[in-house]
Design a protein around this motif. Structure first.
Motif, PDB file in Angstrom:
ATOM      1  N   LEU A  66       0.830  -1.203   0.000  1.00 54.32           N
ATOM      2  CA  LEU A  66       0.000   0.000   0.000  1.00 54.32           C
ATOM      3  C   LEU A  66       0.867   1.257   0.000  1.00 54.32           C
ATOM      4  O   LEU A  66       0.584   2.211  -0.726  1.00 54.32           O
ATOM      5  N   ASN A  67       1.946   1.237   0.797  1.00 53.72           N
ATOM      6  CA  ASN A  67       2.861   2.385   0.859  1.00 53.72           C
ATOM      7  C   ASN A  67       3.472   2.688  -0.507  1.00 53.72           C
ATOM      8  O   ASN A  67       3.657   3.854  -0.861  1.00 53.72           O
ATOM      9  N   SER A  68       3.768   1.644  -1.270  1.00 54.30           N
ATOM     10  CA  SER A  68       4.399   1.855  -2.575  1.00 54.30           C
ATOM     11  C   SER A  68       3.485   2.606  -3.540  1.00 54.30           C
ATOM     12  O   SER A  68       3.957   3.217  -4.501  1.00 54.30           O
ATOM     13  N   ASP A  69       2.176   2.585  -3.270  1.00 54.73           N
ATOM     14  CA  ASP A  69       1.216   3.325  -4.094  1.00 54.73           C
ATOM     15  C   ASP A  69       0.723   4.591  -3.409  1.00 54.73           C
ATOM     16  O   ASP A  69      -0.263   5.192  -3.823  1.00 54.73           O
ATOM     17  N   ARG A  86      -9.026   0.965   8.332  1.00 52.11           N
ATOM     18  CA  ARG A  86      -9.189   2.211   7.585  1.00 52.11           C
ATOM     19  C   ARG A  86      -8.081   2.300   6.540  1.00 52.11           C
ATOM     20  O   ARG A  86      -6.895   2.320   6.883  1.00 52.11           O
ATOM     21  N   LEU A  87      -8.479   2.322   5.267  1.00 49.44           N
ATOM     22  CA  LEU A  87      -7.524   2.585   4.201  1.00 49.44           C
ATOM     23  C   LEU A  87      -7.251   4.074   4.205  1.00 49.44           C
ATOM     24  O   LEU A  87      -8.165   4.891   4.373  1.00 49.44           O
ATOM     25  N   GLU A  88      -5.981   4.439   4.022  1.00 49.49           N
ATOM     26  CA  GLU A  88      -5.571   5.839   4.149  1.00 49.49           C
ATOM     27  C   GLU A  88      -4.765   6.275   2.936  1.00 49.49           C
ATOM     28  O   GLU A  88      -4.308   5.448   2.148  1.00 49.49           O
ATOM     29  N   GLY A  89      -4.568   7.573   2.834  1.00 56.29           N
ATOM     30  CA  GLY A  89      -3.753   8.126   1.751  1.00 56.29           C
ATOM     31  C   GLY A  89      -4.390   7.871   0.395  1.00 56.29           C
ATOM     32  O   GLY A  89      -5.597   8.017   0.229  1.00 56.29           O
ATOM     33  N   ALA A  90      -3.581   7.476  -0.561  1.00 53.17           N
ATOM     34  CA  ALA A  90      -4.055   7.250  -1.924  1.00 53.17           C
ATOM     35  C   ALA A  90      -5.110   6.141  -1.993  1.00 53.17           C
ATOM     36  O   ALA A  90      -5.894   6.084  -2.934  1.00 53.17           O
ATOM     37  N   CYS A  91      -5.141   5.282  -0.999  1.00 50.81           N
ATOM     38  CA  CYS A  91      -6.097   4.160  -1.002  1.00 50.81           C
ATOM     39  C   CYS A  91      -7.539   4.610  -0.751  1.00 50.81           C
ATOM     40  O   CYS A  91      -8.472   3.866  -1.043  1.00 50.81           O
ATOM     41  N   THR A  92      -7.731   5.812  -0.217  1.00 48.82           N
ATOM     42  CA  THR A  92      -9.091   6.240   0.126  1.00 48.82           C
ATOM     43  C   THR A  92      -9.953   6.504  -1.101  1.00 48.82           C
ATOM     44  O   THR A  92     -11.159   6.316  -1.054  1.00 48.82           O
ATOM     45  N   ASN A  93      -9.342   6.929  -2.201  1.00 50.68           N
ATOM     46  CA  ASN A  93     -10.138   7.212  -3.389  1.00 50.68           C
ATOM     47  C   ASN A  93      -9.707   6.388  -4.596  1.00 50.68           C
ATOM     48  O   ASN A  93     -10.001   6.750  -5.722  1.00 50.68           O
ATOM     49  N   SER A 136      -9.824   3.436  -7.238  1.00 45.55           N
ATOM     50  CA  SER A 136     -10.892   2.615  -7.809  1.00 45.55           C
ATOM     51  C   SER A 136     -10.686   1.118  -7.543  1.00 45.55           C
ATOM     52  O   SER A 136     -11.624   0.340  -7.662  1.00 45.55           O
ATOM     53  N   LEU A 137      -9.488   0.734  -7.159  1.00 49.53           N
ATOM     54  CA  LEU A 137      -9.204  -0.681  -6.886  1.00 49.53           C
ATOM     55  C   LEU A 137      -9.267  -1.021  -5.399  1.00 49.53           C
ATOM     56  O   LEU A 137      -8.928  -2.139  -5.012  1.00 49.53           O
ATOM     57  N   SER A 138      -9.709  -0.086  -4.561  1.00 45.54           N
ATOM     58  CA  SER A 138      -9.699  -0.330  -3.114  1.00 45.54           C
ATOM     59  C   SER A 138     -10.584  -1.514  -2.708  1.00 45.54           C
ATOM     60  O   SER A 138     -10.259  -2.227  -1.764  1.00 45.54           O
ATOM     61  N   ILE A 139     -11.684  -1.749  -3.414  1.00 46.87           N
ATOM     62  CA  ILE A 139     -12.541  -2.904  -3.096  1.00 46.87           C
ATOM     63  C   ILE A 139     -11.779  -4.197  -3.372  1.00 46.87           C
ATOM     64  O   ILE A 139     -11.803  -5.126  -2.567  1.00 46.87           O
ATOM     65  N   SER A 140     -11.083  -4.253  -4.489  1.00 47.11           N
ATOM     66  CA  SER A 140     -10.264  -5.435  -4.801  1.00 47.11           C
ATOM     67  C   SER A 140      -9.130  -5.597  -3.807  1.00 47.11           C
ATOM     68  O   SER A 140      -8.826  -6.713  -3.383  1.00 47.11           O
ATOM     69  N   THR A 141      -8.517  -4.493  -3.426  1.00 51.59           N
ATOM     70  CA  THR A 141      -7.443  -4.530  -2.438  1.00 51.59           C
ATOM     71  C   THR A 141      -7.961  -5.109  -1.129  1.00 51.59           C
ATOM     72  O   THR A 141      -7.314  -5.950  -0.503  1.00 51.59           O
ATOM     73  N   MET A 142      -9.145  -4.681  -0.702  1.00 60.79           N
ATOM     74  CA  MET A 142      -9.723  -5.182   0.544  1.00 60.79           C
ATOM     75  C   MET A 142      -9.966  -6.681   0.470  1.00 60.79           C
ATOM     76  O   MET A 142      -9.620  -7.421   1.379  1.00 60.79           O
TER      77      MET A 142
END
Length: 79
Positions: A21-24, A42-49, A51-57
């Motif tokens: 996550l940090n690398s992105d 809680r996803l933070e930083g670039a992960c909050t918006n 489009s792949l955050s659902i897949s990441t989760m």
């Protein structure tokens, strides 16, 4: 597994995920664990918006947490 062991193992799982996550430009933090079965993060930083955050989760966070703590039933991102 005791409540403390569950929390420690969830934190270990998050430590495994965090470099990806940090690398992105993102991060993740543990918010709470309910009844030793339900994890809120809680996803933070670039992960909050992202489009792949659902897949990441699903593919990343939930899978890794369940690897460390098999009795976890749900992992939810809270904004």
């Amino acid at each position: 597994m005791t409540t403390l062991e569950i929390k420690e193992n969830v934190e270990k799982a998050l430590e495994e995920i965090r470099p990806f996550l940090n690398s992105d430009g993102g991060n993740i933090s543990l918010v709470e664990i309910i009844e030793d079965k339900h994890v809120k993060v809680r996803l933070e930083g670039a992960c909050t918006n992202c489009s792949l955050s659902i897949s990441t989760m699903k593919a990343g966070v939930e899978t890794t947490i369940k690897k460390y703590v098999p009795q976890i039933e749900t992992v939810e991102n809270i904004a």
